[in-house]
Each structure stands twice: as C-alpha cells, then as structure tokens.
Design an enzyme around this catalytic site. Structure first.
Site, PDB file in Angstrom:
ATOM      1  N   SER A   1      58.561 122.958  54.643  1.00 44.10           N
ATOM      2  CA  SER A   1      58.167 123.032  53.709  1.00 44.10           C
ATOM      3  C   SER A   1      57.752 121.221  52.902  1.00 44.10           C
ATOM      4  CB  SER A   1      59.836 122.611  51.983  1.00 44.10           C
ATOM      5  OG  SER A   1      60.160 123.898  52.670  1.00 44.10           O
TER       6      SER A   1
ATOM      7  N   ARG B   1      66.805 115.614  48.618  1.00 47.85           N
ATOM      8  CA  ARG B   1      65.990 114.753  49.706  1.00 47.85           C
ATOM      9  C   ARG B   1      65.427 113.558  49.767  1.00 47.85           C
ATOM     10  NH1 ARG B   1      67.795 119.688  51.003  1.00 47.85           N
ATOM     11  NH2 ARG B   1      66.259 121.186  51.051  1.00 47.85           N
TER      12      ARG B   1
ATOM     13  N   GLU C   1      57.021 117.110  50.285  1.00 43.52           N
ATOM     14  CA  GLU C   1      58.544 116.025  50.777  1.00 43.52           C
ATOM     15  C   GLU C   1      58.027 115.926  52.274  1.00 43.52           C
ATOM     16  OE1 GLU C   1      62.288 119.381  52.336  1.00 43.52           O
ATOM     17  OE2 GLU C   1      61.018 119.404  50.414  1.00 43.52           O
TER      18      GLU C   1
END
Length: 347
Positions: free
Chosen positions: A245, A169, A343
């Site tokens: 998420s 990520r 995130e």
C-alpha cells in the site's frame, strides 16, 4: 570489544528494496548483533555521515542514490519468554527476522494475536516504526516493548508501549525520535486463548468460501484467509516491483464524510475516534487510476487489481514513481477534497 563489520563502498540497492529501484549506497554494512551495530556506530566514517537502516526494504522508494551509509539489520532470533499469567506469553523477535516468519512461529506455538497481520512484507524492526496494521488489527495491539540502540551514544535501551507513542501508521520513531534509534528487538504479548477478529474486510466471507465457520475459526484459519485475500489483491514483489500500500487511508470528519456521501453514495467508510476512515484505494480507483501504466513501454503504474499499490514493471526510476504518486494525490484532492499521504518512505 568486537570488530565492526566491513564497510563496503558503492553498493547497488536494487536487491535490497522491493520496488527494485537501482539506487546506490556510497557506504554499506550489515550487522547481525547489537555488539556489531555498536561497533559500526563507533566508526568515524559512520558517525560523520547520514545513516539509513534497512530491514526488508519493503516500505521504501529510492528517488536518488544514498550519499551516506546503509546499515542492513540482520539481527535474528525467536525466543518465548514466560508471561505474567497462563493466558499470555511473550515472544521476543530479533529485528532482522521476517515479520511473516514471526507470525508463522507464533501460530506454531499455539499463540494468537498476529494472525490478521499475516503476509505483511518486511522485517520485525520496521513493524513498530510505522505501527503496521491490517484487517482490523495493529501491531500495538500485541506489543509489549522493544529494544533499540541510540545512534549518537551506542547505548541500548528499552521502550515501553506508552513510550512508543503509537498512532495510525505512526510512532515516536517517525516523529520526535526519527533517525535517533535503531530497533534491535521487539517483544510481543500474545494470547494462549483465541478471540478471532473477522469483522474487517473480506475475512468472514473468505472463511465461508473456504468451508470454515466464521464464528469460531482457529488462528491458523484466520491466517489462511488473510493470506488468501492478500495474494488475490497484492502483487508479489518478487514478480512485480512494489512496496504494498503506497498511501495511508485518510481520516475525515463525520461532517465531511456525510457531505461526500451525499455526492458519492457508494463511498465506503469505517468509524474511527474523531471521524471516519475512507479507503484510499477506492478514492484512487474513482479517479480512474486503477491499472494505469506510464513511461516507456508502460514500465510503471498502478496495479490492475489494487489501486492502492504503485508498481515498477521493470526499469522505472524512483523519481518517475514519485511523480505518478503526486499526480494521483492531486487528482484525489481535486475530486474529493481529501489529502492523501504516502505510507511509503520516500528518499
């Protein structure tokens, strides 16, 4: 030299972020080409203020009004380019294209490599910034290069796979080059031959439930399974405000994992280089947050079917959602000694 698109003043961003937070931009403009973006970047009002580039707004939480200029990336276009051999093809996608639309286009052309990334919200331009991933596949696995405009100079340049510095990520655009470039196009290297990846999550069992052999599924069938799983777990932002998420899955050392496993025998984990990846959703659920609702009338909270997803049931502020995220992080830290990291980009 093309004229710059119109700069709008005091624009609500509610419809531009999937959380549905009613923040306001002091200045706002949309661009549909590299030339329009370069013209915008030449405007003194744009040069002199903070800039935020918006794609689908699916990875953002606004906690305040934005006292700068929001630049909405609407560069479209899908083009197949010849690969170096007959086994691969290059697909160039404009940064403003829907990510899932690109996946569907690739499947329609008989190309594989993106099927595990089906139904991820957002646009193409955001995909390399955080190296999107799901079900055992990451963008970097299908990435060739991207094109981006340097904000300070307006110059267009290409970034190779190596130059993007992809991690979990992560990319160079979230680190050393943060806020220095605006992605305008991404070129993906896709396969004409299919090598299905069904080892992660519930893809194999979902295929079997669909009456499909999990040994040799087609790319379309893998995509259908992923879509089915995502729809069963994740709320549709058009119905419930969310950004998918909210937290990254943390990675811990093998020693730390074994220590936790002794205390929590059901703790799941996936080996990664240098340690073990632990599902953040499991940790959050064990702390009792799944389905939690807060605020007046329970207008925000944690999704009832997926503890990794924070939701705005309507009328919540970004500051309230951020405070909830901080409470969740503190409880996971206390119970497991693991630090969660968002995130989602919090502004």
């Amino acid at each position: 030299m093309p004229a710059a698109p119109t700069l709008l003043h005091h624009v609500s961003l509610r419809s531009y972020n999937t959380f549905g937070i009613d923040a306001q931009a002091r200045l706002f403009a949309a661009f549909a080409s590299v030339e329009e973006l370069q013209a915008l970047l030449r405007l003194p009002e744009v040069q002199q203020t903070e800039k935020l580039v918006l794609g689908g707004g699916s990875n953002l939480l606004f906690t305040r009004d934005f006292d700068g200029v929001v630049l909405k990336n609407e560069i479209r276009g899908l083009d197949l380019l010849p690969g170096e051999d007959d086994r691969t093809a290059l697909l160039r996608a404009g940064a403003g294209e829907s990510w899932h639309g690109v996946v569907e286009y690739a499947l329609g052309q008989g190309l594989s490599g993106l099927e595990n990334l089906s139904l991820i919200p957002g646009t193409v331009g955001a995909a390399p910034l955080q190296n999107i991933g799901a079900y055992g596949v990451e963008l970097k696995d299908a990435f060739d290069h991207l094109e981006a405009v340097e904000i300070s100079s307006g110059q267009l340049r290409a970034f190779s796979h190596e130059e993007c510095g992809f991690g979990y990520r992560e990319s160079v655009f979230k680190g050393p080059l943060k806020n220095q470039y605006i992605v305008t196009g991404v070129v993906l290297r896709l396969r004409r031959e299919h090598r299905p990846n069904v080892s992660y999550g519930a893809i194999r069992t979902t295929l079997e439930e669909m009456g499909i052999s999990a040994d040799e599924p087609t790319p379309q069938q893998v995509s259908q399974a992923v879509i089915s799983i995502r729809r069963s777990k994740l709320p549709d932002p058009a119905q419930i405000g969310n950004a998918g998420s909210f937290f990254k899955n943390p990675e811990v050392s093998q020693h730390k994992f074994e220590e936790l496993k002794a205390r929590f025998p059901d703790l799941p984990g996936y080996p990664v280089p240098g340690g073990v990846k632990v599902p953040a959703g499991w940790l959050i659920e064990q702390c009792g947050w799944k389905g939690h609702r807060a605020g007046p009338g329970g207008n925000y909270g944690v999704h009832a079917h997926q503890a990794l997803v924070l939701v705005n049931h309507g009328g919540a502020t970004g500051a309230e959602v951020r405070a909830l995220a901080e409470e969740i992080m503190a409880s996971v830290r206390e119970k497991f000694g693991i630090e969660l990291h968002p995130e989602v980009n919090i502004l």
